[in-house]
Design a protein around this motif. Structure first.
Motif, short mmCIF file in Angstrom:
data_model
loop_
_atom_site.label_atom_id
_atom_site.label_comp_id
_atom_site.label_asym_id
_atom_site.label_seq_id
_atom_site.Cartn_x
_atom_site.Cartn_y
_atom_site.Cartn_z
N PHE A 37 0.85 -1.18 0.00
CA PHE A 37 0.00 0.00 0.00
C PHE A 37 0.89 1.23 0.00
O PHE A 37 2.08 1.16 0.26
CB PHE A 37 -0.94 0.01 1.21
N ARG A 38 0.30 2.36 -0.34
CA ARG A 38 1.06 3.60 -0.47
C ARG A 38 0.54 4.63 0.52
O ARG A 38 -0.65 4.67 0.82
CB ARG A 38 0.97 4.14 -1.91
N ILE A 39 1.47 5.48 0.99
CA ILE A 39 1.13 6.55 1.92
C ILE A 39 1.41 7.89 1.27
O ILE A 39 2.50 8.12 0.73
CB ILE A 39 1.95 6.45 3.22
N SER A 40 0.43 8.78 1.30
CA SER A 40 0.60 10.15 0.82
C SER A 40 0.70 11.09 2.01
O SER A 40 -0.11 10.99 2.94
CB SER A 40 -0.59 10.58 -0.05
N ALA A 41 1.68 11.98 2.01
CA ALA A 41 1.77 13.03 3.01
C ALA A 41 1.29 14.33 2.38
O ALA A 41 1.73 14.70 1.29
CB ALA A 41 3.20 13.20 3.51
N CYS A 42 0.36 15.00 3.03
CA CYS A 42 -0.24 16.22 2.47
C CYS A 42 -0.04 17.40 3.42
O CYS A 42 -0.09 17.24 4.65
CB CYS A 42 -1.73 16.03 2.22
N TYR A 43 0.16 18.56 2.82
CA TYR A 43 0.27 19.81 3.57
C TYR A 43 -0.47 20.93 2.85
O TYR A 43 -0.56 20.91 1.61
CB TYR A 43 1.74 20.27 3.67
N ILE A 44 -0.94 21.90 3.64
CA ILE A 44 -1.25 23.22 3.09
C ILE A 44 -0.31 24.18 3.81
O ILE A 44 -0.02 24.00 5.00
CB ILE A 44 -2.72 23.63 3.28
N LEU A 52 8.20 24.10 7.62
CA LEU A 52 7.85 23.08 6.64
C LEU A 52 9.01 22.13 6.38
O LEU A 52 8.82 20.91 6.28
CB LEU A 52 7.41 23.74 5.33
N LYS A 53 10.21 22.65 6.31
CA LYS A 53 11.39 21.82 6.08
C LYS A 53 11.55 20.80 7.19
O LYS A 53 11.76 19.61 6.94
CB LYS A 53 12.64 22.69 5.97
N THR A 54 11.45 21.25 8.43
CA THR A 54 11.57 20.35 9.57
C THR A 54 10.50 19.28 9.55
O THR A 54 10.75 18.10 9.81
CB THR A 54 11.49 21.14 10.89
N SER A 55 9.28 19.70 9.22
CA SER A 55 8.16 18.78 9.20
C SER A 55 8.33 17.70 8.14
O SER A 55 8.19 16.50 8.43
CB SER A 55 6.85 19.54 8.96
N ILE A 56 8.63 18.10 6.92
CA ILE A 56 8.79 17.14 5.83
C ILE A 56 9.93 16.17 6.13
O ILE A 56 9.82 14.96 5.88
CB ILE A 56 9.00 17.86 4.49
N GLU A 57 11.02 16.69 6.67
CA GLU A 57 12.16 15.82 6.96
C GLU A 57 11.84 14.77 8.01
O GLU A 57 12.49 13.73 8.08
CB GLU A 57 13.36 16.67 7.40
N SER A 58 10.80 15.02 8.83
CA SER A 58 10.44 14.05 9.86
C SER A 58 9.62 12.88 9.34
O SER A 58 9.42 11.90 10.06
CB SER A 58 9.67 14.74 10.99
N VAL A 114 -1.30 11.02 5.43
CA VAL A 114 -0.78 11.69 6.63
C VAL A 114 -0.91 13.17 6.35
O VAL A 114 -0.22 13.71 5.49
CB VAL A 114 0.69 11.32 6.89
N PHE A 115 -1.83 13.84 7.04
CA PHE A 115 -2.09 15.26 6.77
C PHE A 115 -1.77 16.06 8.02
O PHE A 115 -2.56 16.14 8.95
CB PHE A 115 -3.55 15.47 6.37
N ILE A 116 -0.57 16.63 8.06
CA ILE A 116 -0.16 17.42 9.22
C ILE A 116 0.13 18.85 8.80
O ILE A 116 0.21 19.16 7.61
CB ILE A 116 1.05 16.79 9.94
N ASP A 117 0.26 19.72 9.79
CA ASP A 117 0.53 21.14 9.52
C ASP A 117 2.03 21.38 9.42
O ASP A 117 2.85 20.60 9.93
CB ASP A 117 -0.06 22.01 10.63
N ALA A 118 2.38 22.49 8.81
CA ALA A 118 3.79 22.81 8.60
C ALA A 118 4.54 22.98 9.91
O ALA A 118 5.75 22.72 9.98
CB ALA A 118 3.93 24.07 7.75
N ASP A 119 3.84 23.41 10.97
CA ASP A 119 4.51 23.61 12.26
C ASP A 119 4.39 22.39 13.17
O ASP A 119 4.52 22.49 14.39
CB ASP A 119 4.00 24.86 12.96
N GLU A 120 4.14 21.23 12.57
CA GLU A 120 4.11 19.98 13.30
C GLU A 120 5.16 19.03 12.72
O GLU A 120 5.44 19.06 11.52
CB GLU A 120 2.72 19.32 13.19
N TYR A 121 5.70 18.18 13.57
CA TYR A 121 6.65 17.19 13.07
C TYR A 121 6.63 15.97 13.99
O TYR A 121 6.25 16.07 15.16
CB TYR A 121 8.07 17.76 13.00
N PHE A 122 7.01 14.82 13.43
CA PHE A 122 7.05 13.61 14.24
C PHE A 122 8.32 13.62 15.09
O PHE A 122 9.40 13.99 14.61
CB PHE A 122 6.98 12.38 13.36
N SER A 123 8.18 13.21 16.32
CA SER A 123 9.30 13.29 17.27
C SER A 123 10.47 12.42 16.81
O SER A 123 10.29 11.42 16.10
CB SER A 123 8.85 12.86 18.67
N VAL A 124 11.65 12.83 17.22
CA VAL A 124 12.86 12.09 16.85
C VAL A 124 12.78 10.64 17.30
O VAL A 124 13.19 9.72 16.59
CB VAL A 124 14.11 12.77 17.46
#
Length: 208
Positions: A37-44, A52-58, A114-124
């Motif tokens: 199966f495939r996972i799409s990550a979406c942002y506005i 956004l950079k930190t979020s996407i990298e996570s 996976v639809f998260i906001d730009a100021d959110e990121y998954f913990s290390v």
């Protein structure tokens, strides 16, 4: 068969899910095979390139598709997203969060979103579990995951509030966001998808 059980119980989404799995997972001789199966990550996003950079990298190593809808940035948000492998689309801001989120969803092709906001990121500590968490939810027939949501002060790192946020869901026809400001995920019949809590040690979303 589970599809028949759920049909008897009147839970048609679950019945359809398990019926599909029964058809896809059984090859010759009735052996169970793996169906990818495939996972799409979406942002506005709008004017939030640094976050956004930190979020996407996570999450980018755990997803198959990155979609960013820019609603009118004057900074480098779109360029940063593209440099990290995202497909970037532009959508004029109209004071409607649901409309912008649905614009991003319209480009998603994954089985899960996976639809998260730009100021959110998954913990290390937990970001490496993202795909496994979604795989587990897919195997168990869940629809919407409530993630532990850890709010911190960006300047000091001090914790502010711990809660839960609906950020990962199975993509289905008709499933979309409603609500101009306090948007919510709804199904085609306007019902709310069934939810499943995720343990904080498995996956935690940090909000700054």
């Amino acid at each position: 068969r589970l599809s028949r059980i759920y049909t008897h119980l009147g839970e048609m989404d679950q019945a359809a899910f398990w019926h599909k799995r029964e058809r896809l997972y059984r090859g010759e001789g009735g052996d169970v095979t793996h169906v990818p199966f495939r996972i799409s990550a979406c942002y506005i996003v709008r004017n939030d390139a640094v976050h956004l950079k930190t979020s996407i990298e996570s999450l980018r190593n755990a997803v198959d598709e990155l979609i960013v809808v820019d609603t009118g940035s004057s900074d480098e948000s779109a360029a940063v997203a593209a440099s990290l492998g995202a497909a970037v689309y532009h959508f004029p801001w109209a004071d409607d969060f649901a409309a912008a989120r649905n614009a991003a969803l319209s480009h998603a092709t994954g089985d899960w979103v996976v639809f998260i906001d730009a100021d959110e990121y998954f913990s290390v500590k937990t970001k490496s579990n993202l795909r496994a968490v979604v795989e587990g939810a897919d195997a168990e027939g869940h629809e919407l995951l409530l993630l532990p949501w850890h709010n911190i002060d960006e300047g000091t790192g001090e914790p502010l509030l711990d809660s839960y946020a609906p950020r990962i869901f199975r993509r289905r026809e008709g499933r979309c966001y409603v609500g101009r400001i306090h948007e919510e995920l709804r199904d085609a019949d306007n019902s709310t998808p069934s939810v499943r809590l995720v343990a904080s040690e498995r996956l935690t979303l940090v909000h700054t």
